[in-house]
Design an enzyme around this catalytic site. Structure first.
Site, PDB file in Angstrom:
ATOM      1  N   ASN A   7       0.858  -1.192   0.000  1.00  0.00           N
ATOM      2  CA  ASN A   7       0.000   0.000   0.000  1.00  0.00           C
ATOM      3  C   ASN A   7       0.897   1.245   0.000  1.00  0.00           C
ATOM      4  O   ASN A   7       1.709   1.431   0.917  1.00  0.00           O
ATOM      5  CB  ASN A   7      -0.891  -0.042   1.254  1.00  0.00           C
ATOM      6  CG  ASN A   7      -1.801   1.157   1.358  1.00  0.00           C
ATOM      7  OD1 ASN A   7      -1.377   2.278   1.107  1.00  0.00           O
ATOM      8  ND2 ASN A   7      -3.038   0.938   1.749  1.00  0.00           N
ATOM      9  N   HIS A  10       1.064   6.316   1.705  1.00  0.00           N
ATOM     10  CA  HIS A  10       1.856   7.306   2.448  1.00  0.00           C
ATOM     11  C   HIS A  10       3.017   7.893   1.649  1.00  0.00           C
ATOM     12  O   HIS A  10       3.652   8.847   2.093  1.00  0.00           O
ATOM     13  CB  HIS A  10       2.272   6.736   3.804  1.00  0.00           C
ATOM     14  CG  HIS A  10       1.049   6.525   4.669  1.00  0.00           C
ATOM     15  ND1 HIS A  10       0.178   7.551   4.947  1.00  0.00           N
ATOM     16  CD2 HIS A  10       0.524   5.409   5.230  1.00  0.00           C
ATOM     17  CE1 HIS A  10      -0.827   7.075   5.677  1.00  0.00           C
ATOM     18  NE2 HIS A  10      -0.649   5.785   5.859  1.00  0.00           N
ATOM     19  N   HIS A  43      -5.705   3.587  -1.414  1.00  0.00           N
ATOM     20  CA  HIS A  43      -7.021   3.869  -0.836  1.00  0.00           C
ATOM     21  C   HIS A  43      -7.424   5.269  -1.271  1.00  0.00           C
ATOM     22  O   HIS A  43      -6.828   6.253  -0.832  1.00  0.00           O
ATOM     23  CB  HIS A  43      -6.919   3.770   0.697  1.00  0.00           C
ATOM     24  CG  HIS A  43      -8.219   3.952   1.404  1.00  0.00           C
ATOM     25  ND1 HIS A  43      -8.355   3.756   2.759  1.00  0.00           N
ATOM     26  CD2 HIS A  43      -9.454   4.295   0.960  1.00  0.00           C
ATOM     27  CE1 HIS A  43      -9.611   3.980   3.116  1.00  0.00           C
ATOM     28  NE2 HIS A  43     -10.298   4.321   2.044  1.00  0.00           N
ATOM     29  N   ARG A  45      -9.616   7.926  -0.617  1.00  0.00           N
ATOM     30  CA  ARG A  45     -10.554   8.314   0.439  1.00  0.00           C
ATOM     31  C   ARG A  45     -11.475   9.427  -0.047  1.00  0.00           C
ATOM     32  O   ARG A  45     -11.119  10.189  -0.936  1.00  0.00           O
ATOM     33  CB  ARG A  45      -9.790   8.772   1.685  1.00  0.00           C
ATOM     34  CG  ARG A  45      -8.929   7.687   2.313  1.00  0.00           C
ATOM     35  CD  ARG A  45      -8.348   8.159   3.627  1.00  0.00           C
ATOM     36  NE  ARG A  45      -9.355   8.168   4.664  1.00  0.00           N
ATOM     37  CZ  ARG A  45      -9.467   7.263   5.630  1.00  0.00           C
ATOM     38  NH1 ARG A  45      -8.613   6.270   5.710  1.00  0.00           N
ATOM     39  NH2 ARG A  45     -10.423   7.365   6.524  1.00  0.00           N
ATOM     40  N   ARG A  49      -7.295  12.695   1.074  1.00  0.00           N
ATOM     41  CA  ARG A  49      -6.212  13.220   1.912  1.00  0.00           C
ATOM     42  C   ARG A  49      -4.827  12.766   1.445  1.00  0.00           C
ATOM     43  O   ARG A  49      -3.848  13.434   1.696  1.00  0.00           O
ATOM     44  CB  ARG A  49      -6.418  12.835   3.378  1.00  0.00           C
ATOM     45  CG  ARG A  49      -6.205  11.385   3.695  1.00  0.00           C
ATOM     46  CD  ARG A  49      -6.316  11.097   5.173  1.00  0.00           C
ATOM     47  NE  ARG A  49      -7.666  11.289   5.662  1.00  0.00           N
ATOM     48  CZ  ARG A  49      -8.133  10.700   6.770  1.00  0.00           C
ATOM     49  NH1 ARG A  49      -7.355   9.932   7.482  1.00  0.00           N
ATOM     50  NH2 ARG A  49      -9.376  10.894   7.152  1.00  0.00           N
ATOM     51  N   GLU A  70      -8.695   0.318  -2.692  1.00  0.00           N
ATOM     52  CA  GLU A  70      -9.530   0.320  -1.480  1.00  0.00           C
ATOM     53  C   GLU A  70     -10.456   1.522  -1.569  1.00  0.00           C
ATOM     54  O   GLU A  70     -10.009   2.635  -1.878  1.00  0.00           O
ATOM     55  CB  GLU A  70      -8.663   0.471  -0.232  1.00  0.00           C
ATOM     56  CG  GLU A  70      -7.804  -0.721   0.079  1.00  0.00           C
ATOM     57  CD  GLU A  70      -6.895  -0.443   1.267  1.00  0.00           C
ATOM     58  OE1 GLU A  70      -6.960   0.653   1.864  1.00  0.00           O
ATOM     59  OE2 GLU A  70      -6.089  -1.316   1.579  1.00  0.00           O
ATOM     60  N   THR A 101      -8.150   3.262   8.647  1.00  0.00           N
ATOM     61  CA  THR A 101      -9.387   2.474   8.672  1.00  0.00           C
ATOM     62  C   THR A 101      -9.466   1.718   9.992  1.00  0.00           C
ATOM     63  O   THR A 101      -8.680   0.816  10.239  1.00  0.00           O
ATOM     64  CB  THR A 101      -9.391   1.488   7.487  1.00  0.00           C
ATOM     65  OG1 THR A 101      -8.986   2.191   6.323  1.00  0.00           O
ATOM     66  CG2 THR A 101     -10.772   0.892   7.278  1.00  0.00           C
ATOM     67  N   GLU A 151     -10.843  -9.538   3.225  1.00  0.00           N
ATOM     68  CA  GLU A 151      -9.561  -9.187   3.829  1.00  0.00           C
ATOM     69  C   GLU A 151      -9.827  -9.100   5.332  1.00  0.00           C
ATOM     70  O   GLU A 151     -10.645  -8.283   5.769  1.00  0.00           O
ATOM     71  CB  GLU A 151      -9.034  -7.851   3.286  1.00  0.00           C
ATOM     72  CG  GLU A 151      -7.680  -7.500   3.911  1.00  0.00           C
ATOM     73  CD  GLU A 151      -7.008  -6.312   3.241  1.00  0.00           C
ATOM     74  OE1 GLU A 151      -7.111  -6.158   2.013  1.00  0.00           O
ATOM     75  OE2 GLU A 151      -6.366  -5.537   3.982  1.00  0.00           O
ATOM     76  N   HIS A 191      -3.643  -4.659   7.851  1.00  0.00           N
ATOM     77  CA  HIS A 191      -3.772  -3.519   8.750  1.00  0.00           C
ATOM     78  C   HIS A 191      -2.847  -3.671   9.952  1.00  0.00           C
ATOM     79  O   HIS A 191      -2.967  -4.601  10.728  1.00  0.00           O
ATOM     80  CB  HIS A 191      -5.202  -3.282   9.249  1.00  0.00           C
ATOM     81  CG  HIS A 191      -5.406  -1.822   9.568  1.00  0.00           C
ATOM     82  ND1 HIS A 191      -4.995  -1.269  10.737  1.00  0.00           N
ATOM     83  CD2 HIS A 191      -5.903  -0.819   8.815  1.00  0.00           C
ATOM     84  CE1 HIS A 191      -5.257   0.028  10.707  1.00  0.00           C
ATOM     85  NE2 HIS A 191      -5.800   0.331   9.559  1.00  0.00           N
TER      86      HIS A 191
END
Ligand code: PXP
Length: 244
Positions: A7, A10, A43, A45, A49, A70, A101, A151, A191
């Site tokens: 992922n 970031h 993801h 969102r 963000r 996601e 999440t 998941e 996660h």
């Protein structure tokens, strides 16, 4: 062999901090792929963000492996997914104020709505996964809706500091992975996984893919992204090789 989904949200967090065009999501995705990622996860969102719409569009055009998107189960996101056509969609709950999440999707409490979204996405060739807690009734509901995959939310397990293999959280994930697989679901996990806690989860026989973001991107500050991805994949493969 177990798969690693990296992922890269970031990378976008860092980029957006200065409003620059770097570090590049595309470069990050390609480096992750070269060093052991089997898929790249982002993801999108509602508040955009970190990942922006155009990031997903460009990644779709550039990645050599597979793209896992996601997203919340909203009509805006479904429309976007049908336009971009990622290989996978993972439906996640989303509250604007949360840091990340924080819990699994309540499939059981939203059967009609989530069922419709799963149906539309899968009819259009997008393999759809539901991000849920390791709970039997949620897994049964996911299977009843004919979702192809789940998941399992590993967040509660991931905050333990030691004794992973003896923990209730580990046994719950292990048992629920077995149950989900017996229903024909593909079982993924993610996660909060990091270099200390990943091996027990990767050892679970039914685990197909782990989606890992924060630990890899944070560690890449010290090691560089190639080593951070490579080392995570190595640990996962080592655990996978010792499955019974
Ligand atoms: N899987 C899902 C469904 C997520 O929402 C997240 C966080 O975006 C992850 C995996 C990755 O979590 P982490 O960044 O803690 O590795």
């Amino acid at each position: 062999m177990i798969r690693l989904g990296v992922n890269i949200d970031h990378i976008a967090t860092i980029r957006n901090a200065r409003g620059e065009a770097f570090p590049s999501l595309i470069e990050a995705g390609l480096i992750a792929e070269t060093n052991g990622a089997d898929s790249i996860t982002v993801h999108l969102r509602e508040d955009r963000r970190h990942i922006k719409d155009n990031d997903v569009i460009l990644l779709r055009q550039t990645l050599k492996t597979q793209l896992n998107l996601e997203m919340a189960a909203t009509s805006e996101m479904v429309e976007f997914a049908l336009q971009v056509r990622p290989d996978f969609v993972c439906l996640v709950p989303e509250k604007r104020e949360e840091l990340t999440t924080e819990g699994g999707l309540d499939v059981l409490g939203n059967l009609d709505h989530i069922g419709n979204v799963v149906n539309v996405l899968q009819k259009n060739g997008i393999i759809t996964s539901l991000f849920i807690d390791a709970e039997e009734d949620q897994i049964t509901a996911a299977s009843d809706l004919d979702a192809r995959a789940i998941e399992i939310h590993t967040g509660k397990y991931a905050i333990l500091k030691s004794d992973y293999y003896e923990s209730d959280e580990f046994f719950q994930i292990k048992d629920m992975a077995e149950y989900a697989s017996s229903l024909g679901l593909i079982v993924n996990g993610g996660h909060g996984l990091n270099y200390h806690n990943v091996k027990p989860i990767a050892w679970i026989p039914q685990m197909h893919e782990l989606n890992i973001g924060f630990a890899i991107i944070a560690q890449s500050v010290f090691w560089g992204l190639p080593k951070a991805v490579h080392e995570m994949k190595r640990l996962m493969q080592e655990a996978c090789s010792s499955r019974g």
